[in-house]
Scaffold this active site. Structure first.
Site, short mmCIF file in Angstrom:
data_model
loop_
_atom_site.label_atom_id
_atom_site.label_comp_id
_atom_site.label_asym_id
_atom_site.label_seq_id
_atom_site.Cartn_x
_atom_site.Cartn_y
_atom_site.Cartn_z
N GLU A 252 0.84 -1.16 -0.01
CA GLU A 252 -0.07 0.15 -0.02
C GLU A 252 1.00 1.19 -0.05
O GLU A 252 1.58 1.59 0.95
CB GLU A 252 -0.85 -0.06 1.27
CG GLU A 252 -1.75 -1.29 1.18
CD GLU A 252 -2.83 -1.58 0.34
OE1 GLU A 252 -3.20 -0.44 -0.14
OE2 GLU A 252 -3.34 -2.55 0.26
N CYS A 286 -1.92 9.32 2.57
CA CYS A 286 -1.56 8.69 1.22
C CYS A 286 -2.53 9.42 0.40
O CYS A 286 -2.13 9.29 -0.89
CB CYS A 286 -1.53 7.25 1.29
SG CYS A 286 -2.93 6.30 2.19
P1 NAD Z 1 8.66 4.53 4.41
O1 NAD Z 1 8.63 3.74 3.10
O2 NAD Z 1 9.73 5.37 4.37
O3 NAD Z 1 8.78 3.60 5.58
C1 NAD Z 1 7.55 2.69 5.84
C2 NAD Z 1 8.25 1.57 6.59
O4 NAD Z 1 9.01 0.58 6.07
C3 NAD Z 1 8.90 1.88 8.10
O5 NAD Z 1 8.41 1.13 8.91
C4 NAD Z 1 10.30 1.83 7.74
O6 NAD Z 1 10.89 1.48 8.67
C5 NAD Z 1 10.11 0.49 6.80
N1 NAD Z 1 11.42 0.55 5.75
C6 NAD Z 1 12.10 1.40 5.16
N2 NAD Z 1 13.15 0.70 4.54
C7 NAD Z 1 12.89 -0.40 4.69
C8 NAD Z 1 13.36 -1.71 3.89
N3 NAD Z 1 14.60 -1.62 3.14
N4 NAD Z 1 12.72 -2.96 4.04
C9 NAD Z 1 12.03 -2.97 4.91
N5 NAD Z 1 11.03 -2.04 5.54
C10 NAD Z 1 11.63 -0.76 5.44
O7 NAD Z 1 7.50 5.47 4.50
P2 NAD Z 1 7.21 6.67 5.58
O8 NAD Z 1 8.02 7.52 5.50
O9 NAD Z 1 7.23 5.75 6.89
O10 NAD Z 1 5.54 6.75 5.31
C11 NAD Z 1 4.98 7.69 4.37
C12 NAD Z 1 4.59 6.97 3.17
O11 NAD Z 1 3.46 6.00 3.41
C13 NAD Z 1 3.90 7.82 1.98
O12 NAD Z 1 4.59 7.61 0.80
C14 NAD Z 1 2.54 7.44 2.08
O13 NAD Z 1 1.78 7.54 0.82
C15 NAD Z 1 2.55 6.06 2.26
N6 NAD Z 1 1.41 5.70 2.92
C16 NAD Z 1 0.50 4.61 2.04
C17 NAD Z 1 -0.78 4.22 2.49
C18 NAD Z 1 -1.52 3.64 1.77
O14 NAD Z 1 -2.55 2.84 2.28
N7 NAD Z 1 -1.27 3.13 0.27
C19 NAD Z 1 -1.16 4.78 3.81
C20 NAD Z 1 -0.32 5.52 4.60
C21 NAD Z 1 0.86 5.81 3.87
#
Ligand code: NAD
Length: 488
Positions: A252, A286
């Site tokens: 997502e 998002c």
């Molecule tokens: P992010 O991708 O930086 O991090 C999300 C999670 O992934 C965190 O727990 C982080 O520690 C982990 N992560 C980072 N690198 C990783 C790796 N290499 N392997 C595994 N896990 C890893 O996102 P963020 O800054 O925390 O959140 C914001 C983003 O989330 C925005 O782009 C937003 O649009 C998206 N989002 C999407 C939805 C949806 O339902 N589509 C909902 C909410 C947020």
């Protein structure tokens, strides 16, 4: 409050309880005040292996327990969460920055998700499919997929953990949650409630730490068959590309969502919707509206009313002002990105209509505060019109024909959500059919409900959450073709 946080600081939730993590510590800050409020332990490889082994060990008993048992546990979890909503909301506001009342609303929605999936848990059936050959019958059964790793972001610290937790529990999958390193305490708090709800030790685990270390270790782990991820498209792609084995992935991801306002719209409702979905949670959603296209005849009036309503939003420290419209942004990085998108738009010729700077005055000096900001007369080359800002900034542009507007909305690598305001039935029909996104909201801006599937297209992801479809993500089908030999 500090006592409450002390209960979670440096802890992992394993074997049904909070224990001290052995790994290196990372600070967690209150984004409205800039203070360190606690720390997390980076889960060590041995702790990760042990947690996966615990989850694997309970998979059989949990998935084979009568669905009614899992449903009762989810109902109990929902009640426990609802009854402690205020305190859970305080923890969320401390680590995330959103106003307390909004945080409480999120906690209550998590409680609803528990009850929804409790009800769904007892309605998972298979199918019997007729065969062409006499004497045969096909049974299609659904089996829980196994240990799930949930990796979640910081913008909705309860719901984005909860949707995965509830669906996994209902399906019979043990779940290992790796919450965002910025908002870990809400997840630990939720996990503690699962123990109080009688969910067996090992079924729910929370491992804290940063993404590249702990998140990636879960992605790489050979005994985890499914990753349920919510986060940025960049990280989602990295997970897909780095996954060393075939696994089920639900991703997502991010968006660059558009609002379309035609000349047949109710202007007041469109303005209200634009304010809510552009700036709620400081645009850190998002499905936030990033760009708005307004039919030219309505454009000046829309801009004027939108700017006026936006300037009226109350910004505040979410703990001190529980009913503020918006709080601090959760982190420094999205604030920097917001400023960068704003500067880019102004440099390329956009006009500032509202906001544009941090609010002045006492209480705003140390936190990640910024005024909700509107830029007008935007062009497609501006970052705000094509990339996810994930902050309190929205770009507005005029359009002349519906064909042009639909083409602009769809001309994006993302496909998460789109919004439209119009009272014209033909326009409504066209928009519902032609907008190339996973979620379309017409004449309102609340695209997601618990009992309908929610997911993105294109670079916004694969798989869905919510609804029966969200539950099916935690199952695999098995076809049992039976020769019973009764041919008459
Ligand atoms: P992010 O991708 O930086 O991090 C999300 C999670 O992934 C965190 O727990 C982080 O520690 C982990 N992560 C980072 N690198 C990783 C790796 N290499 N392997 C595994 N896990 C890893 O996102 P963020 O800054 O925390 O959140 C914001 C983003 O989330 C925005 O782009 C937003 O649009 C998206 N989002 C999407 C939805 C949806 O339902 N589509 C909902 C909410 C947020």
């Amino acid at each position: 409050m500090q006592d409450l946080l002390a209960r979670f600081t440096g802890k992992l939730f394993v074997r049904g309880g909070l224990i001290d993590g052995g790994g290196p510590r990372l600070p967690v800050r209150n984004p409205a005040r800039g203070e360190v409020i606690g720390e997390i332990a980076t889960a060590l490889p041995a702790e990760i292996d042990a947690a996966v082994a615990d989850a694997d060990a309970v998979f059989r008993s949990w998935s084979r327990a009568p669905a009614r048992v899992r449903a009762e546990a989810l109902h109990a979890l929902g009640r426990l969460i609802r009854d402690d909503a205020r305190s859970m909301a305080q923890v969320m506001t401390m680590e995330q920055g959103k106003p307390l009342n909004e945080a409480r609303g999120e906690i209550l929605k998590l409680a609803e998700a528990c009850h929804f999936y409790a009800e769904e848990a007892v309605r998972v059936h298979g199918e019997i499919i007729p065969n062409d050959q006499p004497g045969y019958q096909s049974l299609v059964v659904r089996e829980a997929i196994g240990v799930v790793a949930a990796i979640t972001p910081w913008n909705y610290p309860a719901e984005l953990v909860g949707w995965k937790l509830c669906a996994a529990l209902a399906a019979g999958c043990p779940i290992i949650i790796k919450p965002s390193e910025s908002t870990p305490f809400t997840a630990l708090y939720i996990a503690e409630k699962t123990q109080q709800a009688g969910i067996p030790a090992g079924v729910v685990t929370v491992l804290t730490g940063d993404g590249p270390t702990v998140g990636q270790a879960l992605v790489n782990h050979p005994a985890i068959p499914k990753i349920a991820f919510t986060g940025s498209s960049q990280t989602g792609l990295r997970i897909q590309q780095s996954c060393p084995a075939i696994k089920r992935l639900s991703l997502e991801l991010g968006g660059n969502c558009a609002l379309l306002v035609t000349r047949h719209a109710e202007l007041g409702a469109a303005v209200q919707g634009a304010v809510r979905r552009s700036f709620r949670n400081m645009g850190q959603i998002c499905i936030a509206i990033n760009r708005i296209y307004v039919e030219r005849t309505l454009y000046p009036a829309f801009l004027e009313q939108f700017a006026q309503a936006t300037r009226a939003l109350v910004i505040g420290d979410g703990l001190q002002h529980p009913d503020a419209d918006v709080g601090a942004m959760a982190l420094a990085a999205p604030l920097q990105k917001t400023r960068a998108h704003l500067e880019d738009a102004l440099r390329k010729g956009a006009h500032l209509v509202a906001g544009g700077a941090a609010p002045a005055g006492a209480g705003f000096e140390r936190g990640h505060f910024f005024q909700p900001t509107i830029v007008a007369d935007c062009t497609p080359d501006m970052l705000v019109m094509k990339e996810e800002t994930f902050g309190p900034l929205v770009g507005v542009a005029a359009f002349d024909t519906l064909d042009e507007a639909i083409a602009r909305v769809n001309d994006s690598p993302y496909g998460l959500a789109a919004y439209a305001y119009t009272q014209d039935l033909k326009e409504i029909h066209r928009l519902a059919a032609e907008l190339d996104v996973g979620n379309v909201a017409i004449n309102h801006v609340d695209a997601g409900i618990m009992n309908a599937p929610y997911g993105g297209r294109k670079q916004s992801g694969i798989g869905v959450e919510h609804g029966r479809e969200g539950l099916l993500e935690y199952f695999q089908f098995k076809h049992v073709r039976l020769r019973h030999g009764v041919e008459g």
